[in-house]
Each structure stands twice: as structure tokens, then as C-alpha cells.
Enzyme design. Structure first.
Site, PDB file in Angstrom:
ATOM      1  N   LYS A 143       0.828  -1.198   0.000  1.00 55.67           N
ATOM      2  CA  LYS A 143       0.000   0.000   0.000  1.00 55.67           C
ATOM      3  C   LYS A 143       0.867   1.254   0.000  1.00 55.67           C
ATOM      4  O   LYS A 143       0.673   2.158  -0.816  1.00 55.67           O
ATOM      5  CB  LYS A 143      -0.930   0.013   1.220  1.00 55.67           C
ATOM      6  CG  LYS A 143      -1.900   1.191   1.233  1.00 55.67           C
ATOM      7  CD  LYS A 143      -2.655   1.292   2.550  1.00 55.67           C
ATOM      8  CE  LYS A 143      -1.799   1.970   3.599  1.00 55.67           C
ATOM      9  NZ  LYS A 143      -2.560   2.309   4.827  1.00 55.67           N
ATOM     10  N   ASP A 161      -6.421   0.982   0.887  1.00 51.88           N
ATOM     11  CA  ASP A 161      -6.458   1.321   2.310  1.00 51.88           C
ATOM     12  C   ASP A 161      -7.826   0.940   2.865  1.00 51.88           C
ATOM     13  O   ASP A 161      -8.637   0.301   2.180  1.00 51.88           O
ATOM     14  CB  ASP A 161      -6.130   2.799   2.525  1.00 51.88           C
ATOM     15  CG  ASP A 161      -7.240   3.730   2.072  1.00 51.88           C
ATOM     16  OD1 ASP A 161      -8.202   3.266   1.406  1.00 51.88           O
ATOM     17  OD2 ASP A 161      -7.164   4.934   2.372  1.00 51.88           O
TER      18      ASP A 161
END
Length: 273
Positions: A143, A161
Site C-alpha cells: 500500500k 487502504d
């Protein structure tokens, strides 16, 4: 900007009474992306940064806190330690004190000092522009790597996320709760050129309208495309009171937002709003 749904908006897309085909889901997903592009033409990363190193550190610090709190904290950090070499050679206790407002400051200090040392020792003090290199750095997962690649290097990536995961599931783009699987599934729905901006738009929408606990369904401009319409407040007036940041008339998360951002800059740490 697309108009708000009228009273009586269907709680799901046409044909949702029977199972939605893969083709129909893809078409709906791409329409959601197009309409979000109209709603948020100014979508952008909500961390303040001036270079790849600042974005990398800020993204690591953003774990389990808000981008606003990170943006209020990093000016002092980067004033004291502007380069990887500076941060790698810092006194840990002094770094901890500077980043304390972001929470988990001891673990985060270890990560940002560790990644700074790795940048110094293994990458000539420069942030690498490849996924396989970034994920070798302390505290950096996929991420974080995609945030840096997409926004500092222009390399397309999907940032899964908590907001992206929540909305992808609400919109029935995926049934998975595994970020890596979600990333792979979403990558088959949208062209690669859309990945970075799609991430910004979805995350913007999740922060402003489609909240975790009480989504503002009645003020949502894409309610007509949402199979989960009705999970939140459907009354338009009540829903408008749930809107956050510029949609609710409040300051944004960045102290230094892009020129096209329509809202107000966030206040610095300790300043009144």
C-alpha cells in the site's frame, strides 16, 4: 458534479433483483469511476510532501492516524531531518518526540529511521522507483509503495487502504477482505492508466461521504449506482450534515493543498480552526 439522488432513489442498480453479471458489474464500476471523476476533479494525495522521501516517510507515519495529523507533524520533522542521511543519524528519542502526535511513535520511529538508513546504504540516498525495491524498506508494504510510486513517480498502482476496501465491498466490486486479493481483482476491472486516480477518487469519497459507521447515502451523488444504498442516512437534509472536509464546508487535511482544491487548508498543529 452529478446531482444528488431524488427521494425514492432505488437502493440498488437496475436488475439487482437477480444476480449481477460480471459484465454488468464492470460497466457499473467504470461508470462509478467516471462519475467520481466529475465529483472530485481535484482528487489528490492528502499528505503534504515536496519530494519522494517526504512522501514515503509521511505515508509510513499515516498508519492508524489521519493524514491531517501527519501533515501537522511532518513540518517540524523535515525541518530537523530533511534527508535520509539526516534522519538515519538522528537520536531516536528526539524523533519519537517529534512524531508523537501520530501515535505508535516508537514503532514508527524505528521504521522511518530504518528505511532512511536503507536508503542511505542501499540506494544512494534516493527513494527507488520500483515496487520490488520499495517493499524491502522497513515499514513499507504494498500500500505504501503504491502511494509513493503513483504520486512521486507516476507509476500506476491501486492503493487498498481501509476506505478503498470498504467501498469496493459496498459497491460489490469484490467480496474479499484481503488487500492483496482486492488489488488483484480491481486491477482486472479498470485499465492500468486509471489505477492511481481511481484510488484517489474512491478514498476521497470514503472520507467525505461514504463513511464507515454512517454513510451519507442521501447526499451521495452516485447513490443510483450503489447496491448498498440505504446502509446509511437516506434523508437528504440529515445526510448533508454528515459530510466531511470540503463537502461539509470544513477545512481539508492538507496544510498546503493543490491550487485547484476547492476547500480550506487545514490548520497547523495547535492552531484553532
Amino acid at each position: 458534479m452529478a446531482g444528488e439522488p431524488a427521494a425514492g432513489t432505488p437502493a440498488s442498480p437496475k436488475g439487482a433483483a437477480k444476480p449481477e453479471s460480471r459484465l454488468a458489474m464492470v460497466r457499473r464500476a467504470r461508470k462509478i469511476n467516471r462519475e467520481l471523476a466529475e465529483v472530485y476533479p481535484y482528487a489528490h494525495p492528502e499528505l503534504d510532501f515536496r519530494n519522494p522521501f517526504e512522501l514515503l516517510v509521511a505515508t509510513v507515519l499515516s498508519a492508524q492516524t489521519t493524514d491531517l495529523r501527519v501533515n501537522q507533524t511532518t513540518p517540524a520533522l523535515f525541518a530537523a531531518y530533511p534527508t535520509p542521511e539526516d534522519l538515519a543519524a538522528a537520536v531516536p528519542e528526539e524523533v519519537e518526540e517529534l512524531i508523537r502526535p501520530t501515535g505508535f511513535f516508537r514503532a514508527k520511529t524505528k521504521s522511518i529511521m530504518g528505511l532512511s538508513a536503507a536508503l542511505r546504504d542501499d540506494f544512494g540516498g534516493e527513494v527507488p522507483g520500483r515496487l520490488e525495491d520499495l517493499v524491502t524498506l522497513p515499514g513499507v508494504g504494498r500500500k505504501t509503495a503504491f502511494v509513493v510510486l503513483g504520486n512521486a513517480f507516476g507509476v500506476p498502482g491501486i492503493t487498498v487502504d481501509t476506505h478503498f476496501m470498504r467501498l469496493a465491498r459496498r459497491w460489490k466490486w469484490t467480496a474479499s477482505d484481503d488487500p492483496v486479493k482486492i488489488e488483484a481483482e480491481i486491477a482486472t476491472i479498470f485499465p492500468k492508466s486509471e489505477w492511481t486516480m481511481l484510488s484517489h477518487r474512491v478514498i476521497f469519497h470514503g472520507r467525505r461521504i461514504c463513511h464507515a459507521r454512517k454513510p451519507a447515502c442521501g447526499a451521495c451523488p452516485i447513490a443510483h449506482l450503489c447496491p448498498s444504498y440505504g446502509e446509511g442516512e437516506t434523508d437528504p437534509e440529515k445526510a448533508r450534515k454528515l459530510l466531511k472536509y470540503e463537502k461539509g464546508g470544513f477545512p481539508g487535511q492538507r496544510l498546503n493543498p493543490p491550487p485547484d482544491y476547492p476547500g480550506r487548508p487545514a490548520p497547523s498543529l495547535g492552531a484553532s480552526t
